[in-house]
Design a protein around this motif. Structure first.
Motif, PDB file in Angstrom:
ATOM      1  N   MET A 158       0.854  -1.196   0.000  1.00 27.46           N
ATOM      2  CA  MET A 158       0.000   0.000   0.000  1.00 27.46           C
ATOM      3  C   MET A 158       0.889   1.244   0.000  1.00 27.46           C
ATOM      4  SD  MET A 158      -3.215   0.845   0.000  1.00 27.46           S
ATOM      5  CE  MET A 158      -4.255   2.253   0.293  1.00 27.46           C
ATOM      6  N   LEU A 159       0.705   2.083  -0.988  1.00 26.91           N
ATOM      7  CA  LEU A 159       1.528   3.278  -1.111  1.00 26.91           C
ATOM      8  C   LEU A 159       1.059   4.371  -0.155  1.00 26.91           C
ATOM      9  CD1 LEU A 159       1.959   3.648  -4.969  1.00 26.91           C
ATOM     10  CD2 LEU A 159       3.759   3.137  -3.319  1.00 26.91           C
ATOM     11  N   SER A 160       2.007   5.187   0.276  1.00 26.31           N
ATOM     12  CA  SER A 160       1.680   6.337   1.100  1.00 26.31           C
ATOM     13  C   SER A 160       1.040   7.421   0.242  1.00 26.31           C
ATOM     14  CB  SER A 160       2.943   6.883   1.774  1.00 26.31           C
ATOM     15  OG  SER A 160       3.834   7.388   0.779  1.00 26.31           O
ATOM     16  N   LYS A 161       0.420   8.409   0.902  1.00 22.14           N
ATOM     17  CA  LYS A 161      -0.201   9.514   0.186  1.00 22.14           C
ATOM     18  C   LYS A 161       0.833  10.286  -0.622  1.00 22.14           C
ATOM     19  CE  LYS A 161      -3.807  12.170  -0.631  1.00 22.14           C
ATOM     20  NZ  LYS A 161      -4.994  11.678  -1.345  1.00 22.14           N
ATOM     21  N   GLU A 162       2.025  10.436  -0.053  1.00 25.57           N
ATOM     22  CA  GLU A 162       3.098  11.156  -0.745  1.00 25.57           C
ATOM     23  C   GLU A 162       3.500  10.441  -2.031  1.00 25.57           C
ATOM     24  OE1 GLU A 162       7.680  12.767   0.070  1.00 25.57           O
ATOM     25  OE2 GLU A 162       6.673  11.444   1.503  1.00 25.57           O
ATOM     26  N   ALA A 163       3.596   9.109  -1.958  1.00 25.27           N
ATOM     27  CA  ALA A 163       3.973   8.330  -3.139  1.00 25.27           C
ATOM     28  C   ALA A 163       2.891   8.395  -4.209  1.00 25.27           C
ATOM     29  CB  ALA A 163       4.249   6.878  -2.745  1.00 25.27           C
ATOM     30  N   GLU A 164       1.621   8.320  -3.794  1.00 25.36           N
ATOM     31  CA  GLU A 164       0.522   8.393  -4.762  1.00 25.36           C
ATOM     32  C   GLU A 164       0.508   9.751  -5.464  1.00 25.36           C
ATOM     33  OE1 GLU A 164      -3.123   7.493  -2.826  1.00 25.36           O
ATOM     34  OE2 GLU A 164      -2.731   5.334  -2.720  1.00 25.36           O
ATOM     35  N   LYS A 165       0.765  10.826  -4.703  1.00 22.25           N
ATOM     36  CA  LYS A 165       0.821  12.165  -5.297  1.00 22.25           C
ATOM     37  C   LYS A 165       1.959  12.257  -6.309  1.00 22.25           C
ATOM     38  CE  LYS A 165       0.518  15.768  -2.686  1.00 22.25           C
ATOM     39  NZ  LYS A 165       0.713  16.725  -1.572  1.00 22.25           N
ATOM     40  N   PHE A 166       3.096  11.637  -5.983  1.00 12.58           N
ATOM     41  CA  PHE A 166       4.234  11.674  -6.900  1.00 12.58           C
ATOM     42  C   PHE A 166       3.896  10.936  -8.197  1.00 12.58           C
ATOM     43  CE2 PHE A 166       8.281  10.656  -8.765  1.00 12.58           C
ATOM     44  CZ  PHE A 166       9.100  11.735  -8.431  1.00 12.58           C
ATOM     45  N   LEU A 167       3.249   9.778  -8.086  1.00  6.98           N
ATOM     46  CA  LEU A 167       2.878   8.999  -9.275  1.00  6.98           C
ATOM     47  C   LEU A 167       1.887   9.769 -10.151  1.00  6.98           C
ATOM     48  CD1 LEU A 167       2.488   5.376  -7.851  1.00  6.98           C
ATOM     49  CD2 LEU A 167       4.176   6.148  -9.527  1.00  6.98           C
ATOM     50  N   THR A 168       0.915  10.424  -9.526  1.00  3.71           N
ATOM     51  CA  THR A 168      -0.076  11.195 -10.280  1.00  3.71           C
ATOM     52  C   THR A 168       0.580  12.351 -11.016  1.00  3.71           C
ATOM     53  OG1 THR A 168      -1.805  10.646  -8.671  1.00  3.71           O
ATOM     54  CG2 THR A 168      -2.215  12.518 -10.133  1.00  3.71           C
ATOM     55  N   GLU A 169       1.452  13.080 -10.303  1.00  4.04           N
ATOM     56  CA  GLU A 169       2.140  14.206 -10.939  1.00  4.04           C
ATOM     57  C   GLU A 169       3.078  13.720 -12.037  1.00  4.04           C
ATOM     58  OE1 GLU A 169       4.701  18.206  -9.723  1.00  4.04           O
ATOM     59  OE2 GLU A 169       4.071  16.771  -8.181  1.00  4.04           O
ATOM     60  N   PHE A 170       3.691  12.555 -11.826  1.00  2.00           N
ATOM     61  CA  PHE A 170       4.565  11.958 -12.835  1.00  2.00           C
ATOM     62  C   PHE A 170       3.789  11.682 -14.121  1.00  2.00           C
ATOM     63  CE2 PHE A 170       5.961   7.988 -14.872  1.00  2.00           C
ATOM     64  CZ  PHE A 170       7.248   8.324 -15.238  1.00  2.00           C
ATOM     65  N   ARG A 171       2.602  11.073 -13.991  1.00  3.78           N
ATOM     66  CA  ARG A 171       1.784  10.764 -15.172  1.00  3.78           C
ATOM     67  C   ARG A 171       1.366  12.040 -15.893  1.00  3.78           C
ATOM     68  NH1 ARG A 171      -1.532   7.336 -17.920  1.00  3.78           N
ATOM     69  NH2 ARG A 171      -0.638   5.533 -16.871  1.00  3.78           N
ATOM     70  N   LEU A 172       0.929  13.045 -15.149  1.00  2.00           N
ATOM     71  CA  LEU A 172       0.481  14.299 -15.768  1.00  2.00           C
ATOM     72  C   LEU A 172       1.625  14.990 -16.505  1.00  2.00           C
ATOM     73  CD1 LEU A 172      -1.776  15.702 -12.907  1.00  2.00           C
ATOM     74  CD2 LEU A 172      -2.535  14.818 -15.104  1.00  2.00           C
ATOM     75  N   GLU A 173       2.806  15.005 -15.911  1.00  2.00           N
ATOM     76  CA  GLU A 173       3.959  15.644 -16.551  1.00  2.00           C
ATOM     77  C   GLU A 173       4.365  14.882 -17.812  1.00  2.00           C
ATOM     78  OE1 GLU A 173       5.694  18.394 -16.084  1.00  2.00           O
ATOM     79  OE2 GLU A 173       4.439  19.069 -14.429  1.00  2.00           O
ATOM     80  N   MET A 174       4.315  13.572 -17.755  1.00  2.00           N
ATOM     81  CA  MET A 174       4.661  12.765 -18.935  1.00  2.00           C
ATOM     82  C   MET A 174       3.665  12.993 -20.071  1.00  2.00           C
ATOM     83  SD  MET A 174       7.444  10.834 -18.694  1.00  2.00           S
ATOM     84  CE  MET A 174       8.062  12.470 -18.340  1.00  2.00           C
ATOM     85  N   MET A 175       2.388  13.106 -19.714  1.00  2.00           N
ATOM     86  CA  MET A 175       1.372  13.386 -20.724  1.00  2.00           C
ATOM     87  C   MET A 175       1.604  14.757 -21.337  1.00  2.00           C
ATOM     88  SD  MET A 175      -1.945  11.861 -18.664  1.00  2.00           S
ATOM     89  CE  MET A 175      -3.153  12.469 -19.839  1.00  2.00           C
TER      90      MET A 175
END
Length: 261
Positions: free
Chosen positions: A1-18
């Motif tokens: 289970m990922l922490s909130k910080e990790a989930e935020k990083f993954l979301t921002e990573f996807r948006l930046e890549m897009m």
């Protein structure tokens, strides 16, 4: 289970890549790999910063060379800006009420250039902090922020438009209504035909639909754009178009959801 910080990083990573025009398949693969690294790191007692350096942009710089870029992304962005300029100006031109003033041109330029940036960063903030791509859900706080942002954004557009009409700054020329209407129909034809050539049926429909209220009002209303009949007819047609658009989008999303299931 990922922490909130990790989930935020993954979301921002996807948006930046897009935003960088990376291919969806490559984003999915790199996101899954990064997620595995983050899960393992947290199990080992390490933080997100230990794995990524803490900065999404710096992390992307280190790996972006490994990821293929979508072809012609800059061309599509340019075409979108041209399209946006068209759908914003065509209705006013067809109504014959477009003002060729410095303030009006600056207003539309700001919408075209700054508008997408405001929308991108506003929705990015909500998605990073109050949403999840995996669950495809937005928290209540995120929904409220989107509503507030949309309300303020529309208020800014309307308020700025009132300022533009009251303070034209410099009037370049004051053409006749027939001149504006002719230019409007030419631009509309370019937008619709161009969208059809590129097989972008939705954009062709959107361009024509936004211009349709003015076209129908010009045909059936007595008086110019300021007359009561003109305003009533154009408002009704716009309402009908908006209803058809939302119903069509809802049915399409429902059909796609059923297909995926």
């Amino acid at each position: 289970m990922l922490s909130k910080e990790a989930e935020k990083f993954l979301t921002e990573f996807r948006l930046e890549m897009m935003a960088h025009g990376k291919q969806d398949e490559a984003i999915d693969d790199m996101e899954a790999e990064l997620e595995d690294h983050l899960i393992q790191a947290e199990q080992d007692g390490k933080s997100v910063k230990d794995v990524t350096g803490g900065s999404v942009k710096e992390y992307i710089k280190n790996i972006s060379g490994e990821m293929p870029v979508v072809n012609n992304i800059k061309r599509y962005i340019t075409l979108f800006i041209v399209y946006l300029a068209g759908i914003l100006t065509v209705p006013s031109l067809i109504s014959g009420d477009f003002d060729w003033t410095l303030s009006n041109i600056l207003y539309y330029a700001a919408i075209i250039i700054l508008g997408p940036l405001l929308i991108y960063y506003g929705f990015k903030y909500v998605l990073v902090n109050f949403a999840s791509f995996k669950s495809e859900k937005i928290e209540l706080k995120g929904t409220i922020l989107i509503f507030v942002f949309s309300f303020l954004y529309m208020g800014l557009l309307v308020g700025s438009l009132l300022l533009v009409r009251n303070y034209p700054l410099v009037t370049f020329f004051d053409p006749s209504s027939s001149f504006n209407i002719t230019i409007g129909f030419i631009l509309l034809a370019v937008l619709v035909i161009g969208s059809l050539i590129m097989r972008q049926w939705f954009y062709a429909f959107l361009a024509f639909g936004l211009a349709a209220p003015e076209i129908i009002a010009q045909i059936f209303a007595d008086g110019g754009p300021q007359s009561e009949n003109y305003i009533i007819i154009s408002s009704i047609v716009l309402l009908v178009f908006a209803t058809l658009l939302f119903v069509g989008m809802y049915l399409k999303n429902r059909k796609d959801a059923q297909k995926n299931n």
